[in-house]
Design a protein around this motif. Sequence first.
Motif, PDB file in Angstrom:
ATOM      1  N   PHE A   1     -36.782  -0.337  37.046  1.00  0.00           N
ATOM      2  CA  PHE A   1     -36.248  -1.315  38.006  1.00  0.00           C
ATOM      3  C   PHE A   1     -37.129  -2.566  38.027  1.00  0.00           C
ATOM      4  CE2 PHE A   1     -33.987   2.409  39.565  1.00  0.00           C
ATOM      5  CZ  PHE A   1     -32.790   1.883  40.011  1.00  0.00           C
ATOM      6  N   LYS A   2     -38.451  -2.337  38.006  1.00  0.00           N
ATOM      7  CA  LYS A   2     -39.386  -3.453  38.095  1.00  0.00           C
ATOM      8  C   LYS A   2     -39.290  -4.342  36.852  1.00  0.00           C
ATOM      9  CE  LYS A   2     -43.950  -4.518  39.714  1.00  0.00           C
ATOM     10  NZ  LYS A   2     -45.082  -4.626  38.811  1.00  0.00           N
ATOM     11  N   ALA A   3     -39.283  -3.722  35.674  1.00  0.00           N
ATOM     12  CA  ALA A   3     -39.268  -4.504  34.427  1.00  0.00           C
ATOM     13  C   ALA A   3     -38.002  -5.350  34.328  1.00  0.00           C
ATOM     14  CB  ALA A   3     -39.373  -3.573  33.222  1.00  0.00           C
ATOM     15  N   LYS A   4     -36.888  -4.830  34.837  1.00  0.00           N
ATOM     16  CA  LYS A   4     -35.607  -5.549  34.772  1.00  0.00           C
ATOM     17  C   LYS A   4     -35.401  -6.484  35.961  1.00  0.00           C
ATOM     18  CE  LYS A   4     -31.624  -3.625  34.067  1.00  0.00           C
ATOM     19  NZ  LYS A   4     -30.832  -4.327  33.071  1.00  0.00           N
ATOM     20  N   ASN A   5     -36.268  -6.359  36.981  1.00  0.00           N
ATOM     21  CA  ASN A   5     -36.048  -7.056  38.240  1.00  0.00           C
ATOM     22  C   ASN A   5     -34.673  -6.683  38.800  1.00  0.00           C
ATOM     23  OD1 ASN A   5     -36.685  -8.699  40.359  1.00  0.00           O
ATOM     24  ND2 ASN A   5     -35.915 -10.575  39.376  1.00  0.00           N
TER      25      ASN A   5
ATOM     26  N   SER B   1     -28.905  -1.283  30.680  1.00  0.00           N
ATOM     27  CA  SER B   1     -29.010  -2.211  29.556  1.00  0.00           C
ATOM     28  C   SER B   1     -30.394  -2.867  29.591  1.00  0.00           C
ATOM     29  CB  SER B   1     -27.897  -3.259  29.624  1.00  0.00           C
ATOM     30  OG  SER B   1     -27.865  -3.863  30.897  1.00  0.00           O
ATOM     31  N   ALA B   2     -30.969  -3.098  28.398  1.00  0.00           N
ATOM     32  CA  ALA B   2     -32.374  -3.533  28.305  1.00  0.00           C
ATOM     33  C   ALA B   2     -32.512  -5.044  28.416  1.00  0.00           C
ATOM     34  CB  ALA B   2     -32.986  -3.024  27.001  1.00  0.00           C
ATOM     35  N   ASN B   3     -32.083  -5.580  29.568  1.00  0.00           N
ATOM     36  CA  ASN B   3     -32.172  -7.024  29.820  1.00  0.00           C
ATOM     37  C   ASN B   3     -32.649  -7.248  31.247  1.00  0.00           C
ATOM     38  OD1 ASN B   3     -29.189  -5.933  30.071  1.00  0.00           O
ATOM     39  ND2 ASN B   3     -29.472  -7.466  31.689  1.00  0.00           N
ATOM     40  N   THR B   4     -33.246  -8.404  31.510  1.00  0.00           N
ATOM     41  CA  THR B   4     -33.530  -8.790  32.892  1.00  0.00           C
ATOM     42  C   THR B   4     -32.195  -8.850  33.630  1.00  0.00           C
ATOM     43  OG1 THR B   4     -35.311 -10.172  32.050  1.00  0.00           O
ATOM     44  CG2 THR B   4     -34.629 -10.575  34.302  1.00  0.00           C
ATOM     45  N   SER B   5     -32.178  -8.377  34.876  1.00  0.00           N
ATOM     46  CA  SER B   5     -30.932  -8.389  35.662  1.00  0.00           C
ATOM     47  C   SER B   5     -30.289  -9.765  35.634  1.00  0.00           C
ATOM     48  CB  SER B   5     -31.219  -8.022  37.117  1.00  0.00           C
ATOM     49  OG  SER B   5     -31.255  -6.645  37.256  1.00  0.00           O
ATOM     50  N   GLY B   6     -28.989  -9.789  35.413  1.00  0.00           N
ATOM     51  CA  GLY B   6     -28.264 -11.058  35.410  1.00  0.00           C
ATOM     52  C   GLY B   6     -28.160 -11.686  34.031  1.00  0.00           C
TER      53      GLY B   6
ATOM     54  N   ALA C   1     -20.810 -12.207  38.842  1.00  0.00           N
ATOM     55  CA  ALA C   1     -21.583 -13.048  37.913  1.00  0.00           C
ATOM     56  C   ALA C   1     -22.502 -12.248  37.007  1.00  0.00           C
ATOM     57  CB  ALA C   1     -22.412 -14.060  38.702  1.00  0.00           C
ATOM     58  N   HIS C   2     -22.183 -10.974  36.802  1.00  0.00           N
ATOM     59  CA  HIS C   2     -23.133 -10.069  36.175  1.00  0.00           C
ATOM     60  C   HIS C   2     -23.618 -10.495  34.787  1.00  0.00           C
ATOM     61  CE1 HIS C   2     -25.240  -6.362  36.337  1.00  0.00           C
ATOM     62  NE2 HIS C   2     -24.751  -5.942  35.189  1.00  0.00           N
ATOM     63  N   TYR C   3     -22.762 -11.136  34.010  1.00  0.00           N
ATOM     64  CA  TYR C   3     -23.092 -11.354  32.601  1.00  0.00           C
ATOM     65  C   TYR C   3     -23.393 -12.804  32.260  1.00  0.00           C
ATOM     66  CZ  TYR C   3     -21.456  -6.612  32.055  1.00  0.00           C
ATOM     67  OH  TYR C   3     -21.309  -5.269  32.166  1.00  0.00           O
ATOM     68  N   ALA C   4     -23.706 -13.609  33.273  1.00  0.00           N
ATOM     69  CA  ALA C   4     -23.817 -15.046  33.054  1.00  0.00           C
ATOM     70  C   ALA C   4     -24.774 -15.428  31.923  1.00  0.00           C
ATOM     71  CB  ALA C   4     -24.258 -15.709  34.350  1.00  0.00           C
TER      72      ALA C   4
END
Length: 333
Positions: free
Chosen positions: A42-46, A128-133, A211-214
Amino acid sequence: MIVTVEEAVRILKAGGIAAIPTETVYGLAADACNEQAVLRVFKAKNRPPSNPLICHLPDAESISRYALSPPAWAAQFWPGPLTVLLEHNGSLAPSVTAGSRFCAFRIPDHPVTQRLLSLVNTPLCAPSANTSGRVSPVNAEMVERDLGSRIDGIVDGGPCRVGIESTIVQPLGAREAFILRPGSISREDLLGAGVLVREGSAEKSPGQEAAHYAPAVPLLLLSLSPETDAAALAFTPERTLVLSFGPGPSPQLSAECKQWNLSPGGSLEEAARGLFAAFDRASRMDIDLIVAADPPKNGMGAALHDRLLRASAFLGYCRHGQLYALPREGNGV
Ligand code: TXA
Ligand code: MG
């Protein structure tokens, strides 16, 4: 840092976090029974703690250790890009499910991650291995650029075969299901397996905000009809990228626009495979606007439309080389 499967197993067993390839998108994995490790994801992805994670297992039989058994029809899509919500038995780390009595399970279809799962011998939660958003990564380079400095390793399994995230369903009895997130297992595929597909949802999927995939560059989705009362949008053709799908004429904006056809042959699978990598490349180009055609809505097209809609800052149409647009609510530019 790229690591081998064996190194990733050591990292994950020691409570670390590592990006892993799947057939859909790369996931950021942790031992789903280790609360401290899950919190690091959770922390790494914010990522907000209210947004639960999908658990990955090597086979459908293993699910019964953690939750009620999946409906029989699910097995015909596994291993594969189908995620099923099931009532869990409390043996996973509490943050995985964000307090819900349901946990999402998936059996990924990727040889590297299948081997990893059988060696690590614990369920791996992996959003998914991305920062949130941000856009979900479909290759190891995308993960490295976004999360590289915040995680313990990346297993490089090459570019993802499907390219968009799994279909999420919530079963309702033995032969009915809600689709919470469309994916490459389409509504038609589920109907073909004898599943009665319901509209709406019993359980709100917390990660499905508008706006999840902006992507970094504002995107205008051509999905309005010319009768809509939209305002003319000023744009610079040389700084505009037009994304199209299929063999038909691409939107007739201006010859100066950059044009990428994600599937000249009309294969929606090919288009899905290229979509997030195209967002990624576009975000590193010197452009102001992406204009995307709306793909057909059948089969995989529903999932493509869903991702484009979530990525869009504007909805609009194109007429006589002019763009008309409405800003999309909740999606500031
Ligand atoms: O293809 C995929 O599903 C990829 C790969 C890595 O498996 N994973 C993925 O995870 O897309 P993520 O976290 O980016 O998206 C999972 C979605 C989120 O919208 C989340 O809210 C929803 O699944 N979800 C997870 N657990 C849930 C639960 N218990 N109840 C409702 N929704 C849930
Ligand atoms: Mg995600």
